[in-house]
Design a protein around this motif. Structure first.
Motif, mmCIF file in Angstrom:
data_model
loop_
_atom_site.group_PDB
_atom_site.id
_atom_site.type_symbol
_atom_site.label_atom_id
_atom_site.label_comp_id
_atom_site.label_asym_id
_atom_site.label_seq_id
_atom_site.Cartn_x
_atom_site.Cartn_y
_atom_site.Cartn_z
ATOM 1 N N GLY A 1 0.666 -1.034 -0.401
ATOM 2 C CA GLY A 1 -0.042 -0.306 -0.157
ATOM 3 C C GLY A 1 0.712 1.258 0.340
ATOM 4 N N ALA A 2 2.293 1.291 0.726
ATOM 5 C CA ALA A 2 2.877 2.227 0.858
ATOM 6 C C ALA A 2 3.404 2.559 -0.344
ATOM 7 N N GLN A 3 3.370 1.984 -1.224
ATOM 8 C CA GLN A 3 3.984 1.652 -3.088
ATOM 9 C C GLN A 3 3.001 2.871 -3.817
ATOM 10 N N TYR A 4 1.667 2.686 -3.570
ATOM 11 C CA TYR A 4 0.537 3.138 -4.152
ATOM 12 C C TYR A 4 -0.213 3.999 -4.036
ATOM 13 N N LEU A 5 -0.009 4.139 -2.418
ATOM 14 C CA LEU A 5 -0.827 5.078 -1.899
ATOM 15 C C LEU A 5 -0.426 6.443 -0.977
ATOM 16 N N THR A 6 -0.877 7.283 -1.044
ATOM 17 C CA THR A 6 -0.733 8.253 -0.387
ATOM 18 C C THR A 6 -1.972 9.099 0.114
ATOM 19 N N ASP A 7 -3.135 8.755 -0.223
ATOM 20 C CA ASP A 7 -3.936 9.141 0.611
ATOM 21 C C ASP A 7 -4.234 8.110 1.791
ATOM 22 N N PRO A 8 -4.459 8.774 3.413
ATOM 23 C CA PRO A 8 -4.212 7.813 4.150
ATOM 24 C C PRO A 8 -5.609 6.235 4.531
ATOM 25 N N ARG A 9 -6.486 7.246 3.782
ATOM 26 C CA ARG A 9 -7.963 6.344 4.091
ATOM 27 C C ARG A 9 -7.712 5.514 3.320
ATOM 28 N N LEU A 10 -7.167 5.375 1.974
ATOM 29 C CA LEU A 10 -7.192 4.114 0.928
ATOM 30 C C LEU A 10 -6.330 3.455 1.411
ATOM 31 N N ARG A 11 -5.187 4.247 2.328
ATOM 32 C CA ARG A 11 -4.083 2.466 3.346
ATOM 33 C C ARG A 11 -4.771 2.248 3.994
ATOM 34 N N VAL A 12 -5.624 2.918 4.871
ATOM 35 C CA VAL A 12 -6.808 1.936 5.786
ATOM 36 C C VAL A 12 -7.873 1.673 5.040
ATOM 37 N N LEU A 13 -8.188 1.440 3.729
ATOM 38 C CA LEU A 13 -8.960 1.097 3.171
ATOM 39 C C LEU A 13 -8.276 -0.610 3.199
ATOM 40 N N LEU A 14 -7.016 -0.206 2.243
ATOM 41 C CA LEU A 14 -6.678 -1.602 1.756
ATOM 42 C C LEU A 14 -6.461 -2.036 3.195
ATOM 43 N N ASP A 15 -5.250 -1.653 4.833
ATOM 44 C CA ASP A 15 -5.930 -2.655 5.561
ATOM 45 C C ASP A 15 -6.849 -3.498 6.080
ATOM 46 N N ARG A 16 -7.562 -2.976 5.547
ATOM 47 C CA ARG A 16 -9.017 -3.410 6.009
ATOM 48 C C ARG A 16 -8.964 -5.760 5.372
ATOM 49 N N TYR A 17 -8.430 -5.355 4.201
ATOM 50 C CA TYR A 17 -8.815 -6.306 3.851
ATOM 51 C C TYR A 17 -7.860 -7.568 4.651
ATOM 52 N N ALA A 18 -7.010 -6.820 5.306
ATOM 53 C CA ALA A 18 -6.230 -8.021 6.279
ATOM 54 C C ALA A 18 -7.151 -8.938 6.671
ATOM 55 N N THR A 19 -7.923 -8.104 7.374
ATOM 56 C CA THR A 19 -9.463 -8.824 8.586
ATOM 57 C C THR A 19 -9.716 -9.649 8.061
ATOM 58 N N TYR A 20 -10.227 -9.827 5.790
ATOM 59 C CA TYR A 20 -11.015 -11.049 5.978
ATOM 60 C C TYR A 20 -9.901 -12.634 6.561
ATOM 61 N N SER A 21 -8.749 -12.059 6.463
ATOM 62 C CA SER A 21 -8.496 -13.673 7.054
ATOM 63 C C SER A 21 -7.673 -12.930 8.672
ATOM 64 N N GLY A 22 -8.699 -12.603 8.995
ATOM 65 C CA GLY A 22 -8.048 -12.361 10.248
ATOM 66 C C GLY A 22 -6.855 -11.874 10.606
ATOM 67 N N SER A 23 -5.746 -11.330 9.989
ATOM 68 C CA SER A 23 -4.547 -10.959 9.400
ATOM 69 C C SER A 23 -4.380 -9.325 9.968
ATOM 70 N N ASP A 24 -2.890 -9.523 10.594
ATOM 71 C CA ASP A 24 -2.289 -8.404 10.560
ATOM 72 C C ASP A 24 -1.587 -7.457 8.828
ATOM 73 N N PRO A 25 -2.649 -5.997 8.830
ATOM 74 C CA PRO A 25 -1.881 -6.278 7.566
ATOM 75 C C PRO A 25 -0.421 -5.524 7.318
ATOM 76 N N ARG A 26 0.256 -5.663 8.713
ATOM 77 C CA ARG A 26 1.781 -5.261 8.661
ATOM 78 C C ARG A 26 2.644 -6.623 9.009
ATOM 79 N N ARG A 27 1.872 -7.313 9.141
ATOM 80 C CA ARG A 27 2.775 -8.890 8.892
ATOM 81 C C ARG A 27 1.662 -9.036 7.563
ATOM 82 N N ALA A 28 0.403 -9.384 7.128
ATOM 83 C CA ALA A 28 0.783 -10.426 6.328
ATOM 84 C C ALA A 28 0.900 -10.134 4.926
ATOM 85 N N PRO A 29 0.868 -10.680 3.457
ATOM 86 C CA PRO A 29 1.806 -10.580 3.053
ATOM 87 C C PRO A 29 0.379 -9.872 1.559
ATOM 88 N N ALA A 30 1.977 -8.771 0.597
ATOM 89 C CA ALA A 30 1.018 -7.903 -0.810
ATOM 90 C C ALA A 30 0.076 -8.682 -1.110
#
Length: 486
Positions: free
Chosen positions: A166-195
């Motif tokens: 997300g950091a490579q593509y997104l500068t808008d903090p809201r879009l970064r939050v939105l991407l992070d949410r998709y880690a929760t679809y597998s019960g995961s942490d976006p800081r550790r879950a794979p790209a």
């Protein structure tokens, strides 16, 4: 023709039963609960009805393939309705964004940064769908398939986290939050879950979000009926207490009442940790599988409110997500220092479906917040006196602070904790997806569909390729292929 016992009547078990019965095997499904469906549950009271698990269908072609392979097509059996908007997001700064139900609309609403991310996610999907998601997990051979193309390796970027992508593509903090949410679809942490988890929004937005009219529980009922039409026998209120092992292979299962059900193959649609730790003998030849599970991080769980409400909410989408000020604090509370979250993301599912409410002046809300799993002594004890009700009050207060105060409209509420989920479904600690996707090797620590014990197979969200309705259904297709034709 083989005798096949399927342990568990969640979607994965039922889909495997339907495919195996259609292939000519003698299939018996054994379910501990009084009803089929597993996490595709349903709760009804006073005319209010709630799906208690998944609330949308993505990648519907996987379901269409299942029904086409076993009889009449999906559209003859279920009414799938495309959601538009798919979801409305409310961010901490007050911004509201309704995300359309088609890819071109998503690109227009979320802008060029998100479009560029989706382009990369689509490339990752094309590189991984067949060699990984639709194929058995085979250790080094799976890695070899994925690494065959240097370009594909660069695309998938297995060394990068979802947050890093997300950091490579997104500068808008809201879009970064939105991407992070998709880690929760597998019960995961976006800081550790794979790209590679960027494929989750790609699938959702490229193929649409869909609702089953009458509730998603109808999907489980339809697959159970299809399995029965193909010749499978489904037995509910029949808990399995042991997978039997003789001569180095599985020979069937033992039920709680002592009955033994012989089988040439056993397909387990239960939590993989429960299988390896509780259902198999201690001396079963599955040491490596147990060790891999021990190294994996369990997925998060969920805290649920079912709200029967008076009146209607203006402009309420089918799905609404309300984000907190500090998303990292949420992931810390799920994985680093487990605790009930003080300011969680709140997810509301409120289908505009007459099947879910007693009249036109009512609503039935399924409210979910991420929660650490039930782990007394080491983490959160969700059975602690008063915790469930006090936390339910906190969640309602969070909703109110974010503009959805429904406290004076509540007819009644039903509270379900991670401990309740564990008891209802057999998921250890209420971990929704078994193991999380945290870590670069997490996907390869997930239990394979073919266990090390001959004749024993795994389906469902805690096995390869992972959680969510599409992947669970693919796990059934993989297992049916492994068992083979009659």
């Amino acid at each position: 023709m083989a005798r096949v016992v399927v342990v568990g009547a969640g979607l994965g078990g039922l889909a495997a039963a339907a495919r195996l019965a259609a292939a000519g095997h003698a299939v018996t499904v054994l379910e501990q609960a009084p009803e089929v469906g597993g996490k595709l549950g349903w709760f009804a009271r006073d005319g209010h009805g709630f799906d208690t698990g998944p609330s949308l269908v993505t990648l519907p072609q996987v379901l269409r393939d299942l029904f086409a392979a076993t009889g009449a097509p999906l559209d003859d059996v279920l009414d799938l309705v495309r959601l538009d908007p798919a979801v409305t997001y409310r961010f901490a700064d007050g911004t509201r964004v309704a995300v359309p139900g088609d890819l071109s609309g998503v690109r227009e609403v979320l802008g060029p940064e998100w479009s560029a991310l989706l382009d990369r996610a689509g490339e990752i999907w094309r590189a991984t769908e067949q060699p990984f998601l639709r194929s058995p997990l085979q250790g080094a051979r799976t890695l070899a398939r994925l690494a065959r193309s240097a370009d594909d390796v660069r695309t998938v970027a297995p060394w990068s986290s979802l947050r890093g992508l997300g950091a490579q593509y997104l500068t808008d903090p809201r879009l970064r939050v939105l991407l992070d949410r998709y880690a929760t679809y597998s019960g995961s942490d976006p800081r550790r879950a794979p790209a590679a988890l960027a494929t989750v929004p790609w699938v959702e937005q490229a193929f649409g979000s869909w609702y089953v009219r009458g509730g998603l529980r109808r999907l489980a009922l339809a697959v159970a009926e299809r399995a029965a039409q193909c010749g499978a026998v489904v037995r509910t209120s029949t808990p399995v207490t042991r997978v039997l092992v003789e001569g180095g292979r599985t020979t069937g299962v033992q039920l709680a009442d002592g009955e033994r059900v012989p089988a040439d193959a056993v397909v387990v649609n239960a939590d993989a940790t429960a299988l390896y730790d509780r259902l198999l003998p201690a001396d079963a030849p599955v040491r490596r599988a147990r060790a891999a599970l021990a190294r994996a991080t369990p997925s998060s769980s969920g805290f649920v409110l079912l709200l029967a409400l008076r009146g209607r909410t203006p402009d309420l989408a089918h799905h609404t997500v309300l984000f907190p000020d500090d998303y990292d604090a949420e992931f810390d509370g799920l994985f680093t220092d487990p605790r009930p979250l003080a300011d969680p993301t709140v997810y509301v599912s409120a289908p505009d479906d007459p099947a879910t409410r007693p009249d036109g002046d009512s609503e039935s809300w399924f409210v979910l917040v991420n929660a650490p799993r039930h782990e007394p002594g080491r983490g959160v004890d969700w059975d602690a006196p008063g915790l469930a009700d006090s936390y339910a009050d906190r969640v309602l207060a969070v909703l109110a602070r974010r503009g959805l105060d429904v406290r004076d409209r509540i007819r009644w509420r039903e509270v379900r904790t991670p401990a309740d989920l564990g008891r209802a479904t057999g998921s250890v600690g209420g971990s929704i997806y078994g193991t999380s996707s945290n870590g670069a090797r997490a996907a390869f620590l997930r239990p394979a569909n073919a266990s090390p014990l001959p004749g024993l197979y795994l389906v469902g969200g805690s096995a390869h390729p992972g959680g969510g309705l599409p992947l669970v259904t693919l796990s059934a297709e993989i297992v049916a292929g492994l068992v083979g034709p009659a």
